[in-house]
Design a protein around this motif. Structure first.
Motif, short mmCIF file in Angstrom:
data_model
loop_
_atom_site.label_atom_id
_atom_site.label_comp_id
_atom_site.label_asym_id
_atom_site.label_seq_id
_atom_site.Cartn_x
_atom_site.Cartn_y
_atom_site.Cartn_z
N VAL A 1 0.84 -1.20 0.00
CA VAL A 1 0.00 0.00 0.00
C VAL A 1 0.88 1.25 0.00
CG1 VAL A 1 -1.75 1.28 1.31
CG2 VAL A 1 -1.81 -1.23 1.28
N GLY A 2 0.75 2.07 -1.01
CA GLY A 2 1.45 3.36 -1.04
C GLY A 2 0.54 4.43 -0.48
N VAL B 1 -4.39 6.14 8.21
CA VAL B 1 -4.62 5.08 7.22
C VAL B 1 -3.41 4.15 7.18
CG1 VAL B 1 -4.98 4.60 4.75
CG2 VAL B 1 -6.26 6.44 5.86
N ALA B 2 -2.21 4.73 7.30
CA ALA B 2 -0.99 3.91 7.28
C ALA B 2 -1.00 2.92 8.46
CB ALA B 2 0.24 4.81 7.35
N VAL B 3 -1.37 3.41 9.64
CA VAL B 3 -1.41 2.52 10.82
C VAL B 3 -2.46 1.43 10.62
CG1 VAL B 3 -1.99 2.41 13.29
CG2 VAL B 3 -0.59 4.30 12.42
N TRP B 4 -3.65 1.82 10.18
CA TRP B 4 -4.72 0.84 9.98
C TRP B 4 -4.31 -0.22 8.96
CZ3 TRP B 4 -8.65 5.41 9.56
CH2 TRP B 4 -9.06 5.79 10.84
N ALA B 5 -3.70 0.24 7.86
CA ALA B 5 -3.32 -0.72 6.81
C ALA B 5 -2.31 -1.73 7.36
CB ALA B 5 -2.76 0.03 5.60
N GLU B 6 -1.35 -1.25 8.15
CA GLU B 6 -0.37 -2.18 8.73
C GLU B 6 -1.06 -3.13 9.72
OE1 GLU B 6 3.97 -0.12 8.29
OE2 GLU B 6 3.09 -0.14 10.28
N THR C 1 -13.69 8.65 7.01
CA THR C 1 -12.92 7.41 6.90
C THR C 1 -12.59 6.85 8.27
OG1 THR C 1 -11.96 8.23 4.84
CG2 THR C 1 -10.77 6.46 5.92
N ASP C 2 -12.85 5.57 8.44
CA ASP C 2 -12.45 4.90 9.68
C ASP C 2 -11.79 3.55 9.33
OD1 ASP C 2 -14.54 3.29 8.93
OD2 ASP C 2 -15.86 3.86 10.59
N LYS C 3 -11.38 2.83 10.35
CA LYS C 3 -10.64 1.60 10.09
C LYS C 3 -11.50 0.58 9.35
CE LYS C 3 -7.78 -1.91 12.29
NZ LYS C 3 -7.19 -2.39 13.55
N GLU C 4 -12.77 0.54 9.68
CA GLU C 4 -13.66 -0.44 9.05
C GLU C 4 -13.74 -0.19 7.54
OE1 GLU C 4 -13.95 -2.90 11.13
OE2 GLU C 4 -14.97 -3.67 9.33
N LEU C 5 -13.80 1.09 7.19
CA LEU C 5 -13.87 1.44 5.76
C LEU C 5 -12.58 1.01 5.06
CD1 LEU C 5 -15.27 4.57 4.13
CD2 LEU C 5 -12.94 3.96 3.61
N ILE C 6 -11.45 1.21 5.72
CA ILE C 6 -10.17 0.82 5.11
C ILE C 6 -10.10 -0.71 4.98
CG2 ILE C 6 -7.63 0.86 5.40
CD1 ILE C 6 -8.85 3.55 4.56
N ARG C 7 -10.61 -1.39 6.01
CA ARG C 7 -10.62 -2.86 5.95
C ARG C 7 -11.47 -3.33 4.75
NH1 ARG C 7 -10.39 -6.47 10.19
NH2 ARG C 7 -11.00 -4.88 11.70
N THR C 8 -12.66 -2.79 4.65
CA THR C 8 -13.57 -3.19 3.56
C THR C 8 -12.93 -2.92 2.21
OG1 THR C 8 -15.34 -2.43 4.98
CG2 THR C 8 -15.95 -2.93 2.73
#
Ligand code: SF4
Length: 536
Positions: free
Chosen positions: A18-19, A49-54, A133-140
């Motif tokens: 993820v960039g 977003v970087a933290v959530w993605a990791e 944007t929240d973590k759930e959205l990034i997960r989805t």
């Protein structure tokens, strides 16, 4: 998410590369003031977003562009998904990057203020455009991430209830701290939204919501243990709405003087009692919004004081703030419907004389797509001018037809005000009355670069408006053909990114075809704003 190509299965449920790019600057710069300031203006959400993605098991490549890096060469070359966060003034750089990456089958995602203001436009050039944007959205999104013919708009129902803390974001923060010189700011946030209803402001649409106090305490404890604790920049739209709660947290976590803070708070919160407490806790920078001498009195507690009465009372308060906080920037917006004639400008000159220590920050009203309620009025009245995105920074382009001024008249007032506020004598006086080295030197550098730049820019536009037929036709709405001036500037400033702009935009810029999109859509929740990111 309606996969449309084989890439969908490749990107489904696996660890992705993820960039994440945070575009702070619009173009390369050599300004000394930008060298100090820009690396301290990085956005919070790309780090979240970087933290959530990791945390979700993906590998992250995070980078920020502050105007001093070679962005074209620094772009990540091996990613599956690319997130870009940007303000509207940098949107064309973001569009070019997205275009480059989509050609390599990378899925692109846009977030940040531009995504919220111009989602309908952005969806033509990104696979996904994000709202709240929240973590759930990034997960989805990362669970089922695929290229899209037409960009998908995604938004969470509400702002997140909590956000990753400083320790979780530390490696990304350090990436930015390495770029800072003299002033080292770490972004923190204690609340979202604002209880006030300033019609031009994006945050007036977001319900006020404190973030968990324990997290704030933990963040401060972590930072104050660092060998050289940085300055904390509170990114709350209006810091200290629950004033005692936040100061209690700071006092419980940080010994007085161990760390420094900067914040944007409305004048209504800055009474002497609160200021004494802010001083005790080493608040160094405060950025209150005055906006106009004829409106927005609620947030400055001015009730029925307008015009000269308001100038005198606000000047008294700002001088009192300056006795407690070394660096004070006062924000003004010009061109509002409540303003007419020379009075707003003459009263601001009076204020500059009465408050020689405050840095006056001027912007004119700018309609940012769907980002604040005032836009509804401008749209229904047909008052929006399609000035290209790179000029929507509050000073480079005026995209609203003003109710009480002709363009030339308005620019004449702005030129006169800037000239008055940044004469060598005024800059020197500001330097002398500020005793602390931070405001002394920052104001000096800023006034020397920005003051001169503003005056020059206003003068160029003013002479085009007065004498250039193409410009006049465009501003009056008689022609939709973009004046050559804008195309040339965009080409020059975008440098290597220019040829990678999406074809529709190149046609719009070069062949005078109408704007390629529904830039503004009444079908969406409407929101206008002053320069994105300038609130309180
Ligand atoms: S301008 Fe400031 S006080 Fe007004 S709504 Fe926005 S954040 Fe709140």
């Amino acid at each position: 998410m309606n996969p449309v190509n084989p890439l969908a299965s490749r990107l489904s449920r696996k660890s992705l590369k993820v960039g994440i790019i945070d575009l702070v600057a619009r173009q390369p710069t050599k300004s000394v003031y930008a060298r100090i300031a820009n690396p301290n203006y990085t956005s919070l959400m790309p780090q979240m977003v970087a933290v959530w993605a990791e945390e979700l098991g993906h590998q992250v490549h995070y980078l920020t562009y502050t105007g001093f890096e070679d962005l074209y060469h620094d772009l990540p070359d091996d990613v599956d998904v690319l997130f870009i966060s940007t303000f509207t003034q940098n949107a064309y750089t973001a569009y070019s990057i997205s275009n480059l990456f989509r050609q390599k089958n990378v899925v692109t995602v846009l977030g940040g203020p531009h995504a919220r203001a111009y989602r309908e436009d952005a969806r033509q050039y990104f696979d996904y455009v994000l709202g709240l944007t929240d973590k759930e959205l990034i997960r989805t999104l990362l669970d089922d991430c695929s290229s899209q013919k037409e960009g998908v708009l995604l938004t969470a129902q509400n702002q997140p209830k909590f956000l990753p803390g400083v320790e979780q974001r530390w490696k990304f923060i350090q990436h930015n701290l390495k770029k800072t010189r003299f002033v080292h700011v770490v972004p923190m946030i204690g609340s979202l939204g604002c209880p006030y209803q300033c019609s031009f402001c994006i945050d007036s649409q977001i319900a006020y919501q404190p973030l968990p106090y324990d997290q704030i305490r933990e963040d401060l404890a972590f930072l104050q243990k660092q060998p050289k604790p940085p300055i904390v920049g509170w990114y709350d739209p209006n810091f200290g709405v629950r004033f005692n709660d936040y100061l209690n947290i700071i006092e419980s976590a940080v010994p007085p003087g161990r760390m420094a803070f900067c914040a944007e708070s409305s004048l209504s919160l800055l009474n002497e009692e609160n200021l004494k407490r802010l001083k005790k806790n080493n608040f160094m920078v405060m950025l209150p919004g005055i906006e106009s001498w004829f409106d927005f009195n609620t947030k400055s507690k001015q009730h029925s004081h307008f015009g000269l009465d308001k100038v005198k009372l606000v000047a008294e308060q700002v001088n009192m703030i300056l006795r407690h906080i070394p660096y004070v920037q006062t924000n003004f917006i010009f061109g509002l419907d409540c303003d007419s004639g020379p009075a707003p400008f003459e009263l601001t000159k009076k204020f500059v004389d009465l408050c020689p220590g405050a840095y006056p920050n001027y912007a004119f009203i700018t309609a940012f797509g769907n980002s604040a309620p005032l836009n509804t009025q401008y749209q229904t009245e047909g008052r929006i001018i399609d000035i290209p995105f790179p000029f929507l920074d509050g000073n480079s382009g005026l995209n609203v037809r003003l109710k009480n001024y002709s363009f030339v008249e308005f620019y004449d007032h702005m030129i006169d005000l800037v000239k008055y506020s940044f004469t060598p004598a005024k800059i020197w006086r500001r330097f002398k009355v500020n005793k602390h080295p931070l405001p002394r030197w920052m104001n000096l550098l800023r006034a020397s670069f920005s003051g001169k730049g503003l005056k020059g820019n206003y003068s160029v536009i003013r002479s085009l408006l007065a004498g250039d037929r193409e410009f006049q036709a465009f501003y009056s709405g008689e022609s939709h053909r973009l004046p050559k001036f804008y195309q040339e500037k965009i080409q020059q400033n975008l440098g290597p990114f220019y040829p990678h702009l999406p074809r529709k935009i190149l046609h719009y810029l070069e062949q005078g075809e109408p704007a390629p999109n529904p830039r503004i859509s009444n079908a969406l929740p409407l929101y206008t704003a002053i320069p994105q990111g300038t609130t309180a």
